[in-house]
Design an enzyme around this catalytic site. Structure first.
Site, PDB file in Angstrom:
ATOM      1  N   CYS A  59       0.835  -1.206   0.000  1.00 22.50           N
ATOM      2  CA  CYS A  59       0.000   0.000   0.000  1.00 22.50           C
ATOM      3  C   CYS A  59       0.868   1.253   0.000  1.00 22.50           C
ATOM      4  CB  CYS A  59      -0.912   0.018   1.224  1.00 22.50           C
ATOM      5  SG  CYS A  59      -2.014   1.450   1.268  1.00 22.50           S
ATOM      6  N   CYS A  68      -3.241  -0.393   8.978  1.00 24.03           N
ATOM      7  CA  CYS A  68      -2.555  -1.686   8.916  1.00 24.03           C
ATOM      8  C   CYS A  68      -1.283  -1.623   9.755  1.00 24.03           C
ATOM      9  CB  CYS A  68      -2.202  -2.040   7.472  1.00 24.03           C
ATOM     10  SG  CYS A  68      -3.639  -2.331   6.409  1.00 24.03           S
ATOM     11  N   CYS A 142      -6.176   2.518  -1.041  1.00 23.99           N
ATOM     12  CA  CYS A 142      -6.106   1.505   0.013  1.00 23.99           C
ATOM     13  C   CYS A 142      -6.160   0.098  -0.589  1.00 23.99           C
ATOM     14  CB  CYS A 142      -7.258   1.699   0.996  1.00 23.99           C
ATOM     15  SG  CYS A 142      -7.332   0.465   2.314  1.00 23.99           S
ATOM     16  N   GLN A 242     -19.634  -9.446   9.370  1.00 25.93           N
ATOM     17  CA  GLN A 242     -18.266  -9.943   9.236  1.00 25.93           C
ATOM     18  C   GLN A 242     -17.530  -9.080   8.229  1.00 25.93           C
ATOM     19  OE1 GLN A 242     -16.952 -12.128  11.185  1.00 25.93           O
ATOM     20  NE2 GLN A 242     -18.811 -12.862  12.180  1.00 25.93           N
ATOM     21  N   GLU A 289     -30.350 -12.437  20.221  1.00 21.64           N
ATOM     22  CA  GLU A 289     -29.564 -11.232  19.956  1.00 21.64           C
ATOM     23  C   GLU A 289     -30.059 -10.123  20.870  1.00 21.64           C
ATOM     24  OE1 GLU A 289     -27.470  -8.167  19.036  1.00 21.64           O
ATOM     25  OE2 GLU A 289     -26.927 -10.089  18.133  1.00 21.64           O
ATOM     26  N   CYS A 363     -13.379 -13.172  18.131  1.00 15.57           N
ATOM     27  CA  CYS A 363     -12.426 -12.196  17.610  1.00 15.57           C
ATOM     28  C   CYS A 363     -11.380 -11.835  18.653  1.00 15.57           C
ATOM     29  CB  CYS A 363     -13.162 -10.937  17.139  1.00 15.57           C
ATOM     30  SG  CYS A 363     -14.118 -10.115  18.435  1.00 15.57           S
TER      31      CYS A 363
END
Length: 410
Positions: A59, A68, A142, A242, A289, A363
């Protein structure tokens, strides 16, 4: 005064760590570096001896952007490092497991991003924050984002130009939808009639599917939709999804494998139905949920789909009011995908239940390992783990895993 040091390892934020400890960003183990050290940090290192795993970042914005962290490392190194993060988290709880082959999403595949927008003396700036800074970096090329998200930048600039205060900053969440970009804005000016009219014109001019201003819908050309393995769902503004379609498919395949032939499944922290709806092709699913709009989107997606078995939905805060063991006992498998904090209270109830199989998505390897250890103490075994890297070139690590007890086949 400059110091010469050698990098021993990477920390959880992706910084190289030298003895001291001294934290050195964007370095790799085995590298010799030189630079001034301030408060335990070498912020501008000179690489004296590069690692064989060092590569030229793909990049052009990498040096300025903080989005990043490890583009300076080759893909093999990053994959091994992320696998080791999960191994280390498990080992801290005295656990080990079979590791399935890792899945990494390709470049230019992120379908959702939160841009920052500011007005400047010369105009507007839309991009991401620089590393450890409030400064916004422009990112027209990007390498992480779906090109659809980059094409919407002129619309975001128009929104910032008319909707941001001189000293304020907008958060602009953009999701790539089939009908055009879905934009959700927070931090802007109060929405009066004049601003609403100007924003509505932007929606038409740039072919946005929907524009939402804090909690208010400004304009919608057509309801934006996403596809969950062939099932169409219209998520609410700013909904969690996601990060990549590719990574989502890998997680979904892992969950499907984990639950096997289960006929009745509870999907906890179900969101808009990422797992619940596709699983309903072969099983009855109870989706739980905590947010009403997500539950409504899931339910509507089920109503519109063909060939699905019954899906029931419950709005419930699983942190304060987890499903109890006796409620869980009627299910053959549980799918659980909690936020980063994990789900200790819900895990305790699963441990106390008779549920034979858990398909876990996480995660956060640390909280996953903690929760897995609690289940193992209750008689589960950790059958396998699969790292799914949706957050390419970042420090984030996602995984899917199967835990089971009894004689249920893998």
């Amino acid at each position: 005064m400059n110091h010469d040091v050698e990098i021993e390892r990477l920390g959880h934020r992706g910084d190289g760590i030298a003895p001291g400890p001294i934290y050195v960003p964007r370095t790799l183990p085995g590298e010799a570096v030189q630079g001034a050290v301030v408060n335990g940090q070498m912020l501008d290192p000179r690489i004296l001896r590069p690692s064989p795993h060092r590569v030229r970042p793909p990049c052009p914005h990498y040096s300025a952007c903080g989005g990043c962290s490890v583009q300076h490392a080759d893909d093999g190194f990053v994959a091994k490092w992320k696998q080791e993060i999960v191994h280390t988290a498990l080992a801290a709880q005295g656990l080990d497991a079979e590791f399935r082959p890792m899945h990494t999403s390709p470049p230019q595949s992120r379908r959702r991003a939160v841009f920052s927008g500011r007005r400047t003396k010369k105009g507007v700036l839309v991009g991401f924050h620089a590393r450890a800074s409030n400064a916004v970096t422009n990112v027209p090329e990007c390498t992480l984002l779906d090109p659809e998200l980059l094409r919407v930048r002129p619309a975001l600039e128009d929104i910032v130009r008319i909707g941001s205060s001189r000293k304020g900053e907008l958060d602009l969440t953009v999701t790539a939808a089939s009908e055009g970009p879905d934009v959700f804005v927070t931090g802007g000016k109060p929405l009066d009639m004049a601003l609403r009219a100007e924003l509505g014109a932007i929606v038409g001019r740039h072919s946005l599917s929907r524009l939402t201003w804090d909690t208010e819908l400004v304009a919608m050309r057509t309801a934006p939709t996403v596809d969950f393995d062939g099932i169409t769902v219209s998520p609410p503004p700013g909904a969690f999804l996601q990060a990549t379609v590719d990574g989502e498919a890998a997680l979904r395949a892992s969950v499907r494998e984990a639950v096997g032939n289960a006929a009745r499944i509870a999907d906890l922290f179900a969101g808009c139905g990422t797992f619940a709806l596709p699983l309903a092709r072969g099983a009855e699913v109870h989706a739980v949920e905590g947010l009403v709009p997500l539950t409504e989107a899931l339910t509507e997606g089920w109503r519109r789909a063909d060939g699905l078995k019954p899906v029931s939905a419950d709005v419930r805060d699983l942190f304060r009011r987890p499903l109890l063991a006796e409620e869980l006992n009627r299910f053959d498998a549980v799918v659980i995908d909690p936020p980063r904090a994990g789900a200790a209270a819900q895990i305790d109830q699963i441990a106390a239940s008779n549920v034979p199989v858990v398909a876990a998505v996480s995660c956060n390897p640390v909280t996953f390992a903690r929760d897995a250890a609690a289940l193992i103490r209750a008689g589960f075994r950790l059958d396998w783990v699969r790292v799914v890297d949706q957050f390419r070139w970042s420090v984030h690590v996602e995984l899917a895993a199967r835990l089971s007890r009894g004689h249920i086949g893998a």
